[in-house]
Design an enzyme around this catalytic site. Structure first.
Site, PDB file in Angstrom:
ATOM      1  N   HIS A 246     -67.875 -63.760 -32.936  1.00  8.23           N
ATOM      2  CA  HIS A 246     -68.158 -62.345 -33.217  1.00  8.23           C
ATOM      3  C   HIS A 246     -69.197 -61.828 -32.218  1.00  8.23           C
ATOM      4  O   HIS A 246     -70.099 -62.565 -31.815  1.00  8.23           O
ATOM      5  CB  HIS A 246     -68.684 -62.261 -34.653  1.00  8.23           C
ATOM      6  CG  HIS A 246     -68.738 -60.875 -35.222  1.00  8.23           C
ATOM      7  ND1 HIS A 246     -69.665 -59.946 -34.809  1.00  8.23           N
ATOM      8  CD2 HIS A 246     -67.989 -60.259 -36.163  1.00  8.23           C
ATOM      9  CE1 HIS A 246     -69.493 -58.821 -35.489  1.00  8.23           C
ATOM     10  NE2 HIS A 246     -68.464 -58.990 -36.317  1.00  8.23           N
TER      11      HIS A 246
ATOM     12  N   HIS B 243     -69.713 -64.541 -39.323  1.00 12.52           N
ATOM     13  CA  HIS B 243     -70.469 -63.366 -38.888  1.00 12.52           C
ATOM     14  C   HIS B 243     -71.342 -62.737 -39.962  1.00 12.52           C
ATOM     15  O   HIS B 243     -72.068 -61.784 -39.691  1.00 12.52           O
ATOM     16  CB  HIS B 243     -69.513 -62.277 -38.385  1.00 12.52           C
ATOM     17  CG  HIS B 243     -68.783 -61.573 -39.492  1.00 12.52           C
ATOM     18  ND1 HIS B 243     -67.653 -62.077 -40.058  1.00 12.52           N
ATOM     19  CD2 HIS B 243     -69.055 -60.426 -40.159  1.00 12.52           C
ATOM     20  CE1 HIS B 243     -67.247 -61.266 -41.013  1.00 12.52           C
ATOM     21  NE2 HIS B 243     -68.081 -60.257 -41.109  1.00 12.52           N
TER      22      HIS B 243
ATOM     23  N   ARG C 281     -74.081 -61.323 -42.403  1.00 22.09           N
ATOM     24  CA  ARG C 281     -75.526 -61.147 -42.238  1.00 22.09           C
ATOM     25  C   ARG C 281     -76.336 -62.089 -43.125  1.00 22.09           C
ATOM     26  O   ARG C 281     -77.394 -62.574 -42.719  1.00 22.09           O
ATOM     27  CB  ARG C 281     -75.925 -59.697 -42.563  1.00 22.09           C
ATOM     28  CG  ARG C 281     -75.679 -58.761 -41.409  1.00 22.09           C
ATOM     29  CD  ARG C 281     -75.883 -57.307 -41.775  1.00 22.09           C
ATOM     30  NE  ARG C 281     -75.227 -56.472 -40.779  1.00 22.09           N
ATOM     31  CZ  ARG C 281     -75.853 -55.775 -39.838  1.00 22.09           C
ATOM     32  NH1 ARG C 281     -77.163 -55.761 -39.783  1.00 22.09           N
ATOM     33  NH2 ARG C 281     -75.180 -55.076 -38.964  1.00 22.09           N
TER      34      ARG C 281
ATOM     35  N   ASP D 189     -66.167 -52.277 -47.655  1.00 24.97           N
ATOM     36  CA  ASP D 189     -67.577 -52.328 -48.041  1.00 24.97           C
ATOM     37  C   ASP D 189     -68.528 -52.268 -46.866  1.00 24.97           C
ATOM     38  O   ASP D 189     -69.684 -52.683 -46.957  1.00 24.97           O
ATOM     39  CB  ASP D 189     -67.820 -53.621 -48.832  1.00 24.97           C
ATOM     40  CG  ASP D 189     -67.220 -54.837 -48.125  1.00 24.97           C
ATOM     41  OD1 ASP D 189     -67.047 -54.777 -46.887  1.00 24.97           O
ATOM     42  OD2 ASP D 189     -66.918 -55.835 -48.816  1.00 24.97           O
TER      43      ASP D 189
ATOM     44  N   GLU E  41     -72.833 -55.629 -48.237  1.00 26.41           N
ATOM     45  CA  GLU E  41     -71.516 -55.177 -48.704  1.00 26.41           C
ATOM     46  C   GLU E  41     -71.401 -55.047 -50.218  1.00 26.41           C
ATOM     47  O   GLU E  41     -70.721 -54.154 -50.726  1.00 26.41           O
ATOM     48  CB  GLU E  41     -70.425 -56.125 -48.184  1.00 26.41           C
ATOM     49  CG  GLU E  41     -70.215 -56.066 -46.672  1.00 26.41           C
ATOM     50  CD  GLU E  41     -71.184 -56.932 -45.878  1.00 26.41           C
ATOM     51  OE1 GLU E  41     -72.046 -57.589 -46.501  1.00 26.41           O
ATOM     52  OE2 GLU E  41     -71.098 -56.959 -44.635  1.00 26.41           O
TER      53      GLU E  41
ATOM     54  N   GLU F  62     -59.250 -51.093 -51.461  1.00 28.07           N
ATOM     55  CA  GLU F  62     -59.864 -52.403 -51.712  1.00 28.07           C
ATOM     56  C   GLU F  62     -61.104 -52.263 -52.599  1.00 28.07           C
ATOM     57  O   GLU F  62     -62.167 -52.840 -52.343  1.00 28.07           O
ATOM     58  CB  GLU F  62     -60.219 -53.133 -50.405  1.00 28.07           C
ATOM     59  CG  GLU F  62     -60.362 -54.635 -50.546  1.00 28.07           C
ATOM     60  CD  GLU F  62     -60.827 -55.297 -49.247  1.00 28.07           C
ATOM     61  OE1 GLU F  62     -61.983 -55.126 -48.830  1.00 28.07           O
ATOM     62  OE2 GLU F  62     -59.989 -55.976 -48.633  1.00 28.07           O
TER      63      GLU F  62
HETATM   64  C1  UD1 Z   1     -69.829 -55.259 -39.798  1.00 29.42           C
HETATM   65  C2  UD1 Z   1     -69.909 -54.964 -41.290  1.00 29.42           C
HETATM   66  C3  UD1 Z   1     -69.396 -56.147 -42.095  1.00 29.42           C
HETATM   67  C4  UD1 Z   1     -68.027 -56.583 -41.620  1.00 29.42           C
HETATM   68  C5  UD1 Z   1     -68.063 -56.832 -40.125  1.00 29.42           C
HETATM   69  C6  UD1 Z   1     -66.692 -57.142 -39.631  1.00 29.42           C
HETATM   70  C7  UD1 Z   1     -71.727 -53.555 -42.081  1.00 29.42           C
HETATM   71  C8  UD1 Z   1     -73.134 -53.478 -42.489  1.00 29.42           C
HETATM   72  N1  UD1 Z   1     -71.296 -54.733 -41.667  1.00 29.42           N
HETATM   73  O1  UD1 Z   1     -70.751 -56.311 -39.534  1.00 29.42           O
HETATM   74  O2  UD1 Z   1     -69.316 -55.784 -43.468  1.00 29.42           O
HETATM   75  O3  UD1 Z   1     -67.669 -57.767 -42.283  1.00 29.42           O
HETATM   76  O4  UD1 Z   1     -68.525 -55.647 -39.461  1.00 29.42           O
HETATM   77  O5  UD1 Z   1     -66.714 -57.747 -38.364  1.00 29.42           O
HETATM   78  O6  UD1 Z   1     -71.031 -52.570 -42.116  1.00 29.42           O
HETATM   79  N2  UD1 Z   1     -70.761 -55.613 -31.553  1.00 29.42           N
HETATM   80  C9  UD1 Z   1     -70.290 -55.396 -30.270  1.00 29.42           C
HETATM   81  N3  UD1 Z   1     -69.007 -54.938 -30.127  1.00 29.42           N
HETATM   82  C10 UD1 Z   1     -68.181 -54.707 -31.176  1.00 29.42           C
HETATM   83  C11 UD1 Z   1     -68.664 -54.963 -32.465  1.00 29.42           C
HETATM   84  C12 UD1 Z   1     -69.962 -55.397 -32.643  1.00 29.42           C
HETATM   85  O7  UD1 Z   1     -70.990 -55.596 -29.296  1.00 29.42           O
HETATM   86  O8  UD1 Z   1     -67.045 -54.308 -30.958  1.00 29.42           O
HETATM   87  C13 UD1 Z   1     -72.176 -56.067 -31.726  1.00 29.42           C
HETATM   88  C14 UD1 Z   1     -73.175 -54.945 -31.435  1.00 29.42           C
HETATM   89  O9  UD1 Z   1     -74.310 -55.478 -30.842  1.00 29.42           O
HETATM   90  C15 UD1 Z   1     -73.480 -54.411 -32.832  1.00 29.42           C
HETATM   91  C16 UD1 Z   1     -73.480 -55.711 -33.607  1.00 29.42           C
HETATM   92  O10 UD1 Z   1     -72.377 -56.454 -33.083  1.00 29.42           O
HETATM   93  O11 UD1 Z   1     -74.716 -53.726 -32.891  1.00 29.42           O
HETATM   94  C17 UD1 Z   1     -73.382 -55.586 -35.098  1.00 29.42           C
HETATM   95  O12 UD1 Z   1     -72.308 -54.761 -35.500  1.00 29.42           O
HETATM   96  P1  UD1 Z   1     -72.335 -54.138 -36.991  1.00 29.42           P
HETATM   97  O13 UD1 Z   1     -71.117 -53.340 -37.205  1.00 29.42           O
HETATM   98  O14 UD1 Z   1     -73.645 -53.468 -37.229  1.00 29.42           O
HETATM   99  O15 UD1 Z   1     -72.346 -55.389 -37.923  1.00 29.42           O
HETATM  100  P2  UD1 Z   1     -71.332 -56.578 -38.084  1.00 29.42           P
HETATM  101  O16 UD1 Z   1     -72.166 -57.795 -38.187  1.00 29.42           O
HETATM  102  O17 UD1 Z   1     -70.279 -56.519 -37.058  1.00 29.42           O
HETATM  103  N1  UDP Z   2     -59.684 -61.061 -36.497  1.00 26.51           N
HETATM  104  C1  UDP Z   2     -59.230 -60.722 -35.235  1.00 26.51           C
HETATM  105  N2  UDP Z   2     -59.748 -61.385 -34.152  1.00 26.51           N
HETATM  106  C2  UDP Z   2     -60.677 -62.376 -34.272  1.00 26.51           C
HETATM  107  C3  UDP Z   2     -61.144 -62.702 -35.576  1.00 26.51           C
HETATM  108  C4  UDP Z   2     -60.634 -62.029 -36.667  1.00 26.51           C
HETATM  109  O1  UDP Z   2     -58.371 -59.845 -35.083  1.00 26.51           O
HETATM  110  O2  UDP Z   2     -61.092 -62.939 -33.261  1.00 26.51           O
HETATM  111  C5  UDP Z   2     -59.160 -60.315 -37.661  1.00 26.51           C
HETATM  112  C6  UDP Z   2     -58.644 -61.157 -38.804  1.00 26.51           C
HETATM  113  O3  UDP Z   2     -57.253 -61.395 -38.658  1.00 26.51           O
HETATM  114  C7  UDP Z   2     -58.958 -60.313 -40.028  1.00 26.51           C
HETATM  115  C8  UDP Z   2     -60.157 -59.479 -39.610  1.00 26.51           C
HETATM  116  O4  UDP Z   2     -60.258 -59.616 -38.197  1.00 26.51           O
HETATM  117  O5  UDP Z   2     -57.900 -59.418 -40.333  1.00 26.51           O
HETATM  118  C9  UDP Z   2     -61.403 -59.954 -40.282  1.00 26.51           C
HETATM  119  O6  UDP Z   2     -62.511 -59.313 -39.704  1.00 26.51           O
HETATM  120  P1  UDP Z   2     -63.982 -59.858 -39.866  1.00 26.51           P
HETATM  121  O7  UDP Z   2     -63.962 -61.296 -40.168  1.00 26.51           O
HETATM  122  O8  UDP Z   2     -64.731 -59.391 -38.659  1.00 26.51           O
HETATM  123  O9  UDP Z   2     -64.538 -58.993 -41.086  1.00 26.51           O
HETATM  124  P2  UDP Z   2     -64.463 -59.172 -42.682  1.00 26.51           P
HETATM  125  O10 UDP Z   2     -63.052 -59.286 -43.082  1.00 26.51           O
HETATM  126  O11 UDP Z   2     -65.304 -60.358 -43.038  1.00 26.51           O
HETATM  127  O12 UDP Z   2     -65.121 -57.915 -43.172  1.00 26.51           O
END
Ligand code: UD1
Ligand code: UDP
Length: 406
Positions: free
Chosen positions: A246, A213, A215, A99, A135, A121
């Site tokens: 995160h 993490h 939003r 999602d 999501e 999923e």
């Molecule tokens: C995203 C997904 C969320 C998912 C989550 C898993 C959307 C809208 N959100 O949220 O559904 O649960 O990923 O973790 O698709 N960043 C880094 N390095 C990384 C990853 C993220 O620096 O490797 C920082 C960046 O500043 C980036 C911010 O995190 O802009 C947000 O990342 P983004 O993918 O937009 O949203 P998440 O909150 O990670």
């Molecule tokens: N995970 C990871 N390292 C971490 C935290 C989580 O590898 O430090 C893995 C965890 O095992 C799970 C996935 O990340 O499989 C979950 O991701 P996240 O919580 O970012 O996203 P969501 O599942 O809520 O979309």
């Protein structure tokens, strides 16, 4: 005649973890179908950790991530980037997972090019537009346009039937997160993260693993979550917290400002998947708003307290291994203390069940894909739940009567 081609699109850490077993299984069928892995890199380092762990080399990498990116920025960049790749690759099916914005845009880009979409999923719902945000709407959109809805559980299938999705389009696979978990948890592992190596797991009787993490929790809820953890650590010297934070700047800022100087709060960088699974195995309790972690921890016999007001994963709650504690400071503190102080309750929650899968979701997914592509006439056996409620339902009534009910 050219082999059919499946394009697998993902962009964030959880999608990569859940797609990895599918990519592996698709490659096993390389004699009859080809696979093309496309990453948007909506996440960068957190995605790369998973690509490394599962040794996946994408054919295309859009390298989109920007610090503090907005939803519109990722949407536009991913849609334009994927268009060019899909035009060149011309896959027969696009698979997206979950999602995220990448998943939604991947499905949309495929639809714009009249390419069939398989949604891995599918069918998770809270029925609340802003919870989780964005999501809940992303997955709704995907299930409307998907040609193949690969649902993890019967509960998810029932959600789709109630929305009018035809039964023939839905297939129950189990969740591929359990495939990835079982493969990983069975391996002998020594922590790689330097921060994790420094944690003394015997320093306190209770080690609590925390992730956050979402939003919709930004602002007051995330502040309350952090204050609850601070209260816990101050009031209870028998606890320590391991919190891989995160990389979202909003999360980093809040967590470090409230918990940064609190004793026994180990705030560490996101862990690679192997480290995370093995730290989960050592933890006594998991407190999380993550989707994937809600599915994994029960399979390892770890009670989960969900710091959200709603969950689209009711199966673990039904099984008694996870519990919603909300997002208030008092509610979270009480929820954790109650579990620590009531051994009977803790033991009941600790019972290891796998409501989400049996480790065979990826083979089922690929079998359903092969059926969809006309590579086999055999319809695969669906995943059967361990949950009493789902089993009773499955044996009692046929899907057609469900559709009428809706
Ligand atoms: C995203 C997904 C969320 C998912 C989550 C898993 C959307 C809208 N959100 O949220 O559904 O649960 O990923 O973790 O698709 N960043 C880094 N390095 C990384 C990853 C993220 O620096 O490797 C920082 C960046 O500043 C980036 C911010 O995190 O802009 C947000 O990342 P983004 O993918 O937009 O949203 P998440 O909150 O990670
Ligand atoms: N995970 C990871 N390292 C971490 C935290 C989580 O590898 O430090 C893995 C965890 O095992 C799970 C996935 O990340 O499989 C979950 O991701 P996240 O919580 O970012 O996203 P969501 O599942 O809520 O979309």
């Amino acid at each position: 005649m050219a082999q059919p081609k499946v394009a697998v699109i993902f962009g964030t850490r959880p999608e990569a973890i859940k797609m990895a077993p599918i990519v592996r299984e698709l490659h096993r069928h390389r004699d009859t179908m080809s696979t093309c892995v496309i990453v948007t890199a909506q996440h960068r380092s957190m995605l790369d950790q998973v690509l490394d762990a599962f040794q996946i080399t994408p054919q295309h990498d859009l390298n989109l991530m920007q610090p503090g990116q907005s939803l519109s920025q990722i949407t536009v960049a991913a849609l334009l980037g994927l268009e060019t790749i899909l035009q060149a690759e011309k896959p027969d099916l696009v698979l997206v997972q979950g999602d995220t914005t990448t998943a939604f845009v991947g499905g949309l880009a495929a639809f714009y090019h009249r390419i069939p979409v398989g949604h891995v999923e599918a069918g998770l719902r809270t029925r609340d537009k802003y919870n989780p945000y964005p999501e809940e709407i992303n997955r709704h959109f995907l299930d409307v346009l998907a040609d193949l809805c690969l649902v993890p559980t019967l509960t998810a299938k029932r959600a789709l039937l109630s929305e009018g999705v035809p039964d023939a389009r839905i297939f129950i696979t189990g969740n591929t997160v359990i495939d990835a978990l079982l493969l990983t948890a069975a391996r002998t592992h020594h922590f790689r993260s330097p921060e994790l190596k420094r944690v003394n797991f015997s320093a306190a009787p209770w080690t609590i693993l925390v992730t956050a993490h979402r939003r919709e929790n930004f602002g007051a809820p995330l502040h309350a979550i952090c204050h609850a953890l601070r209260d816990l650590l101050v009031e209870r010297p028998d606890t320590q917290v391991i919190f891989p934070v995160h990389l979202n700047p909003e999360v980093q800022q809040t967590v470090h400002s409230i918990l940064g100087s609190v004793q026994r709060a180990h705030l560490i960088d996101p862990l690679d998947y192997l480290d995370f699974v093995h730290v989960m195995k050592q933890a006594d309790l998991v407190v999380t708003d993550s989707g994937g972690v809600q599915e994994e921890a029960p399979a390892l016999g770890k009670p989960v307290l969900v710091i959200r007001t709603k969950t689209e994963r009711p199966e673990a709650v039904e099984a008694g291994v996870s519990r919603l504690v909300g997002t208030t400071r008092q509610g979270i503190l009480e929820g954790v203390c109650r579990l620590l102080d009531h051994p009977g309750e803790y033991l009941r929650m600790q019972q290891a069940v796998n409501p989400y899968g049996d480790g065979q979701a990826a083979p089922r997914t690929v079998a359903a894909v092969r059926h969809f592509l006309g590579l086999t006439n055999d319809y695969p056996q669906p995943f059967e739940s361990v949950l009493a409620g789902e089993r009773a339902y499955a044996s009692g009534r046929q899907p057609s009567s469900l559709a009428q009910e809706a």
